[in-house]
Design an enzyme around this catalytic site. Structure first.
Site, PDB file in Angstrom:
ATOM      1  N   GLY A  15       0.794  -1.227   0.000  1.00 16.97           N
ATOM      2  CA  GLY A  15       0.000   0.000   0.000  1.00 16.97           C
ATOM      3  C   GLY A  15       0.824   1.272   0.000  1.00 16.97           C
ATOM      4  N   GLU A 141       6.323  -3.941 -13.039  1.00 16.67           N
ATOM      5  CA  GLU A 141       6.049  -3.736 -11.621  1.00 16.67           C
ATOM      6  C   GLU A 141       5.692  -5.089 -11.004  1.00 16.67           C
ATOM      7  OE1 GLU A 141       2.741  -1.116 -10.663  1.00 16.67           O
ATOM      8  OE2 GLU A 141       2.705  -1.952  -8.640  1.00 16.67           O
ATOM      9  N   LYS A 190      16.151   1.752   9.034  1.00 16.26           N
ATOM     10  CA  LYS A 190      16.257   0.302   9.257  1.00 16.26           C
ATOM     11  C   LYS A 190      15.276  -0.517   8.408  1.00 16.26           C
ATOM     12  CE  LYS A 190      18.471  -1.510  12.318  1.00 16.26           C
ATOM     13  NZ  LYS A 190      19.836  -1.435  12.454  1.00 16.26           N
ATOM     14  N   LYS A 224      23.012   7.412   4.681  1.00 21.27           N
ATOM     15  CA  LYS A 224      22.927   6.180   5.469  1.00 21.27           C
ATOM     16  C   LYS A 224      22.372   5.023   4.626  1.00 21.27           C
ATOM     17  CE  LYS A 224      21.678   5.340  10.258  1.00 21.27           C
ATOM     18  NZ  LYS A 224      20.902   5.896  11.358  1.00 21.27           N
ATOM     19  N   CYS A 377     -23.455   2.635 -15.356  1.00 25.52           N
ATOM     20  CA  CYS A 377     -23.727   1.203 -15.497  1.00 25.52           C
ATOM     21  C   CYS A 377     -24.918   0.783 -14.634  1.00 25.52           C
ATOM     22  CB  CYS A 377     -22.469   0.397 -15.199  1.00 25.52           C
ATOM     23  SG  CYS A 377     -22.521  -1.221 -15.975  1.00 25.52           S
ATOM     24  N   GLY A 379     -25.957   2.309 -12.276  1.00 21.08           N
ATOM     25  CA  GLY A 379     -26.629   3.601 -12.065  1.00 21.08           C
ATOM     26  C   GLY A 379     -27.655   3.877 -13.148  1.00 21.08           C
ATOM     27  N   LEU A 380     -27.342   3.510 -14.393  1.00 14.11           N
ATOM     28  CA  LEU A 380     -28.326   3.681 -15.475  1.00 14.11           C
ATOM     29  C   LEU A 380     -29.488   2.709 -15.265  1.00 14.11           C
ATOM     30  CD1 LEU A 380     -28.072   4.121 -19.248  1.00 14.11           C
ATOM     31  CD2 LEU A 380     -29.146   2.016 -18.418  1.00 14.11           C
ATOM     32  N   HIS A 503     -18.720   2.634 -18.617  1.00 16.91           N
ATOM     33  CA  HIS A 503     -17.916   3.159 -17.499  1.00 16.91           C
ATOM     34  C   HIS A 503     -16.986   4.242 -18.036  1.00 16.91           C
ATOM     35  CE1 HIS A 503     -19.056   0.384 -14.299  1.00 16.91           C
ATOM     36  NE2 HIS A 503     -19.186  -0.521 -15.256  1.00 16.91           N
ATOM     37  N   GLU A 505     -15.570   6.549 -16.657  1.00 17.33           N
ATOM     38  CA  GLU A 505     -14.471   6.875 -15.740  1.00 17.33           C
ATOM     39  C   GLU A 505     -13.172   6.161 -16.133  1.00 17.33           C
ATOM     40  OE1 GLU A 505     -17.137   5.059 -15.018  1.00 17.33           O
ATOM     41  OE2 GLU A 505     -16.720   3.403 -13.629  1.00 17.33           O
TER      42      GLU A 505
HETATM   43  N1  GLN Z   1     -24.755  -5.688 -12.344  1.00 12.59           N
HETATM   44  C1  GLN Z   1     -25.047  -4.977 -13.542  1.00 12.59           C
HETATM   45  C2  GLN Z   1     -24.815  -5.818 -14.793  1.00 12.59           C
HETATM   46  O1  GLN Z   1     -24.177  -6.838 -14.728  1.00 12.59           O
HETATM   47  C3  GLN Z   1     -24.235  -3.694 -13.630  1.00 12.59           C
HETATM   48  C4  GLN Z   1     -22.780  -3.928 -13.766  1.00 12.59           C
HETATM   49  C5  GLN Z   1     -21.946  -2.713 -13.478  1.00 12.59           C
HETATM   50  O2  GLN Z   1     -22.408  -1.748 -12.876  1.00 12.59           O
HETATM   51  N2  GLN Z   1     -20.705  -2.762 -13.861  1.00 12.59           N
HETATM   52  O3  GLN Z   1     -25.285  -5.478 -15.856  1.00 12.59           O
END
Ligand code: GLN
Length: 540
Positions: A15, A141, A190, A224, A377, A379-380, A503, A505
């Site tokens: 982390g 990485e 250390k 050091k 997603c 959300g829609l 998505h 984002e």
């Molecule tokens: N669970 C929903 C689907 O499978 C939405 C997926 C999501 O939000 N990535 O369609």
């Protein structure tokens, strides 16, 4: 020029931000060089797609449909590259490849062993990427920290690689932690010494050490660490704790990291950070503030929404507006008084039924109170359910994911998802084009009709209900190219009530924020102005 390699390992603690460190170094070198990031993860899942984001952070989705480690989000955002799923090498993938080879008879007569067969497979995979992409520089990485059992084979491969590619073509950077214990008030070396010793036991001798610390490392501690760990004092670099991750390349530049890498690999490409610096300044010195409610399920772990947070940071960088995110855990939520203190609502993606009724209630309030709303997603899907129930009068409308017996399955599983046996890597994944309706808000935000966004879902707006929903006033502002799948929705009589099945984002960048996030933040800012005017008596 043959490909050069920078191997990034981590020690002391997990982390510490190894992914962001790798991405930041990459940013410094990528202005003139072709840089490819590779991430090795020691777990046995083939990819993180089947893991809980609460445990592992966000599953990042690439254009090619690969479900990869969230560090690829940092790589894409800092390097401006479009990554490929082949660049995320998990031990699950490695074992899969070795086992396939064994079954094919490629190892006939041999005992298949960790060394050389597994280590060779790791190296072959990396060299194959170098061969295909022909980059100037590859970052590898290694996830986790040195000493973790699951990373041993990756580390052993990296040790061998130095000899394979020549020592002038590969360098090791080790990220550690330099604590300042309370009461001692002194930077302590250390843990770094011990962590470097663990590396040395594995035959790896770091060329550069980055010490994560709450202060710049003093010359004394650098000396050091240099003495104990056999690196030059100027190759001990501060990895300063910062509020904003986009400052990290600037810190590394200040610590002269590009020059040190140059001395070793002969690949100097002086970074031009002026634009980046201005954008970072805008984030650090905002001229306005808004508050946005993020209503999700994994809100305890901000990592599960990393790309959304960064998309807002990109908006801040361009609009000079600080976006305070308040995290609303929706499961069991009864009190929605948070609406009094927010400028906008985001319902992010998600799976399963927990917290969905509460989210639907929140969407209803956002719609009725005309609070800017952005749905991603899930959300829609929930915005469509809310609209179906409360505007189209389809009582108990739902998604079959949430209620398989709903009388009105306005959201249903896509036909090609119905009889899949395997859960891993089988969703509708990756970049898909969409056609945006002219005259819609979404069109004005993208400024064009043909766009591409990334996807990760199994369910969709059910075509049987398209007409009843649109007849009642919801606008389908974008669809798949064949017109069958709803990709964007909006409510026209609102400042901003927009959702997408995608998505967005995942494609937002510092220099090009996601249009939907940008539009949403501007709508929140406008609401703020109206509210301010109202309070000051200047509004209408
Ligand atoms: N669970 C929903 C689907 O499978 C939405 C997926 C999501 O939000 N990535 O369609």
């Amino acid at each position: 020029m043959s490909t050069k390699y920078i191997i990034v390992t981590g020690g002391v603690l997990s982390g510490l931000g190894k992914g962001i460190a790798t991405a930041s170094i990459g940013h410094l070198l990528s202005s003139k060089l072709k840089v490819i990031p590779i991430k090795c993860d020691g777990y046995l899942n083939v990819d993180p797609g089947t893991m809980n984001p609460f445990e592992h952070g966000e599953v990042f989705v690439l254009d090619d449909g690969g479900e990869v480690d969230m560090d690829f989000g940092h790589y894409e955002r800092f390097l401006g590259v479009t990554c490929k799923s082949k660049w995320n090498l998990t031990m699950g993938k490695v074992f899969d490849m070795v086992r396939k080879k064994e079954r094919r008879g490629d190892y006939l007569g041999k005992t298949v062993q960790y060394i050389p067969h597994v280590t060779d497979m790791i190296k072959e995979h990396i060299f194959d990427i170098a061969h295909i992409e022909k980059p100037d520089l590859i970052f590898v990485e290694i996830g986790g920290t040195v000493g973790d059992i699951e990373n041993e084979l990756f580390l052993e491969s990296m040790r061998q690689m130095k000899k394979d590619v020549g020592r002038e073509n590969l360098l090791f950077i080790h990220l550690t932690y330099v604590p300042i214990p309370y009461g001692v008030n002194e930077q302590k070396s250390k843990p770094t010494q011990q962590s470097v010793n663990l590396l040395k036991q594995r035959g790896i001798f770091p060329d550069i050490i980055i010490g994560r610390c709450s202060q710049f490392l003093t010359q004394d501690i650098k000396r050091k660490i240099s003495n104990f760990c056999d690196v030059k004092p100027d190759a001990v670099i501060t990895g300063l704790d910062v509020d904003d991750i986009y400052e990290i390349p600037l810190i590394y530049e200040q610590e002269k990291l590009p020059e040190i890498i140059h001395k070793k690999l002969n690949i100097y490409s002086p970074p031009d950070l002026s634009k980046w610096k201005n954008l970072v300044e805008n984030i650090k010195q905002p001229t306005s503030h808004i508050t946005v409610a993020m209503c999700g399920k994994y809100t305890k772990l901000e990592d599960s929404y990393a790309s959304i947070i960064e998309s807002f940071n990109h908006c801040s960088a361009h609009l000079g507006c600080k976006i305070n995110l308040i995290w609303i855990e929706t499961s069991g939520l009864t009190d929605t008084s948070f609406f009094d203190n927010i400028d906008g609502v985001v319902i992010p993606g998600g799976f399963g039924s927990r917290g969905t009724e509460e989210k639907i209630t929140i969407i209803r309030q956002a719609r009725e109170k005309k609070v800017p709303f952005l749905g991603l997603c899930l959300g829609l899907q929930l915005a469509v359910i809310e609209f179906a129930r409360n505007v189209c009068n389809l009582k108990n409308a739902n998604s079959t994911e949430i209620d398989p017996n709903t009388p009105y399955p306005v959201i249903d599983i896509m036909p090609d998802q119905k009889n899949l046996e395997n859960k891993g890597g089988t969703m509708r994944l990756g970049a898909y084009p969409a056609l945006i309706q002219e005259g819609t808000l979404v069109h004005s935000l993208y400024g064009k009709s043909n766009i591409t966004e990334r996807h990760r879902h199994r369910y969709e707006v059910n075509p049987d209900y398209h007409s009843i929903i649109t007849e009642n006033g919801m606008v389908f502002s974008g669809s798949s190219i064949d017109g069958k799948l709803v990709e964007f929705i909006e409510l026209p009589d609102r400042d901003f009530f927009v959702a997408t099945q995608s998505h967005p984002e995942l494609k937002s960048r510092m220099d090009s924020p996601s249009p939907l996030f940008y539009g949403f933040v501007k709508a929140c800012m406008k609401g703020l102005e109206i509210e301010r005017d109202r309070r000051n008596g200047t509004g209408h």
